[in-house]
Design an enzyme around this catalytic site. Structure first.
Site, mmCIF file in Angstrom:
data_model
loop_
_atom_site.group_PDB
_atom_site.id
_atom_site.type_symbol
_atom_site.label_atom_id
_atom_site.label_comp_id
_atom_site.label_asym_id
_atom_site.label_seq_id
_atom_site.Cartn_x
_atom_site.Cartn_y
_atom_site.Cartn_z
ATOM 1 N N CYS A 69 0.960 -1.177 0.021
ATOM 2 C CA CYS A 69 0.026 0.028 0.055
ATOM 3 C C CYS A 69 0.816 1.199 0.004
ATOM 4 O O CYS A 69 1.743 1.470 0.882
ATOM 5 C CB CYS A 69 -0.746 -0.095 1.153
ATOM 6 S SG CYS A 69 -1.937 1.385 1.477
ATOM 7 N N CYS A 179 -0.872 3.877 -6.572
ATOM 8 C CA CYS A 179 -1.679 3.157 -5.468
ATOM 9 C C CYS A 179 -2.067 1.555 -5.957
ATOM 10 O O CYS A 179 -2.443 1.345 -7.207
ATOM 11 C CB CYS A 179 -3.038 3.927 -5.570
ATOM 12 S SG CYS A 179 -4.363 3.058 -4.544
HETATM 13 N N1 DGL Z 1 -3.894 0.587 -2.001
HETATM 14 C C1 DGL Z 1 -3.517 1.778 -1.288
HETATM 15 C C2 DGL Z 1 -2.457 2.668 -1.750
HETATM 16 O O1 DGL Z 1 -1.501 1.942 -2.276
HETATM 17 C C3 DGL Z 1 -4.560 2.407 -0.369
HETATM 18 C C4 DGL Z 1 -5.358 3.195 -1.005
HETATM 19 C C5 DGL Z 1 -6.391 3.777 0.104
HETATM 20 O O2 DGL Z 1 -6.922 3.352 0.812
HETATM 21 O O3 DGL Z 1 -6.754 4.972 -0.103
HETATM 22 O O4 DGL Z 1 -2.127 3.649 -1.513
#
Ligand code: DGL
Length: 254
Positions: A69, A179
């Site tokens: 993430c 993301c």
């Molecule tokens: N998948 C995540 C990222 O890479 C989180 C996105 C989120 O929860 O806002 O930032």
């Protein structure tokens, strides 16, 4: 055992790459979907969640934790490395390959507000800002679409178009997915930004994870001794979508 976590299902885009490199491993994946999205949450909140999740994954037997993430990496990777005696792999904003390969010298970056605020992102983008124009866009609503399984053009086209149209209008020929949820929208992004190369850091992060484990002497399972591999799924909320998406990516080796 290789552990990964994310605010939701997004980190499965990293799992998918790791699983291709090391298909007989035991994996554990934690989705903090009760608290998803992380994008607008405070750094303190994300650190606290990341700490709690790391504790759970370590107690489950994790040998390494991939913070799959970008937002959690931005908020918590230093904190996690300080607090726990285990290796953590974070997401890297893939601005470097995008900037170096761009012909138009205009690069779009799609990420959450939390990722754009992070020190790692600011440092990396600052480094390339002299040579390329970087257009940053928060992917408004995109994480929610992925969490709800609405990743087709019909459902996601408008929201994706709003994010990428300003990039293509400025001449961007590269779009960085900042993301881990966004690779699940890759087809829609491609349709909304035809001819633009999409840069997904997940394969590089997966390769890096394998290298780090390798150099630490980790013994990868190769299926020769009857290892089938496994994937355990944990979540803080409703995990139906997690099970469905992970199930589509994962096949235990029989
Ligand atoms: N998948 C995540 C990222 O890479 C989180 C996105 C989120 O929860 O806002 O930032």
């Amino acid at each position: 055992m290789i552990a990964l976590f994310d605010s939701g299902v997004g980190g499965l885009s990293v799992f998918k790459e790791l699983y291709q490199l090391a298909p007989y491993e035991d994996y554990i994946y934690y989705a903090d979907n009760a608290n998803c999205p992380y994008g607008e949450k405070s750094v303190e909140f994300i650190r606290e969640r990341a700490g709690e999740i790391a504790r759970i994954l370590i107690s489950e037997g994790a040998d390494i934790i991939v913070v799959a993430c970008n937002t959690a990496t931005a908020a918590a990777i230093d904190y996690l490395r300080e607090k726990f005696d285990i290796g953590f792999i974070g997401m890297e904003p893939a601005i470097k390959p995008a900037a170096l390969s761009s012909e138009s010298k205009v690069v779009g970056v799609l990420a959450t507000a939390g990722t754009f605020r992070g020190r790692l992102y600011r440092q990396t983008s600052g480094k390339y800002a002299q040579d390329v124009t970087i257009i940053e866009k928060v992917g408004e609503g995109l994480v929610e679409l992925v969490e709800n399984g609405k990743t087709d053009y019909e459902n996601a086209g408008d929201a994706v178009m709003k994010c990428v149209a300003p990039m293509t209008a400025m001449g961007a020929d590269r779009i960085v997915l900042g993301c881990t949820h966004y690779p699940f929208l890759e087809d829609v992004i491609r349709k909304c930004a035809p001819g633009v190369s999409i840069i997904n850091p997940a394969p590089a992060v997966a390769r890096h994870t394998v290298e780090v484990l390798d150099s630490a002497g980790y013994r990868f399972k190769d299926g020769k001794t009857g290892d089938t591999g496994s994937l355990k799924l944990l979540s803080s909320g409703d995990n139906r979508i997690l099970e469905r998406m992970a199930g589509a990516l994962y096949r235990a080796h029989k």
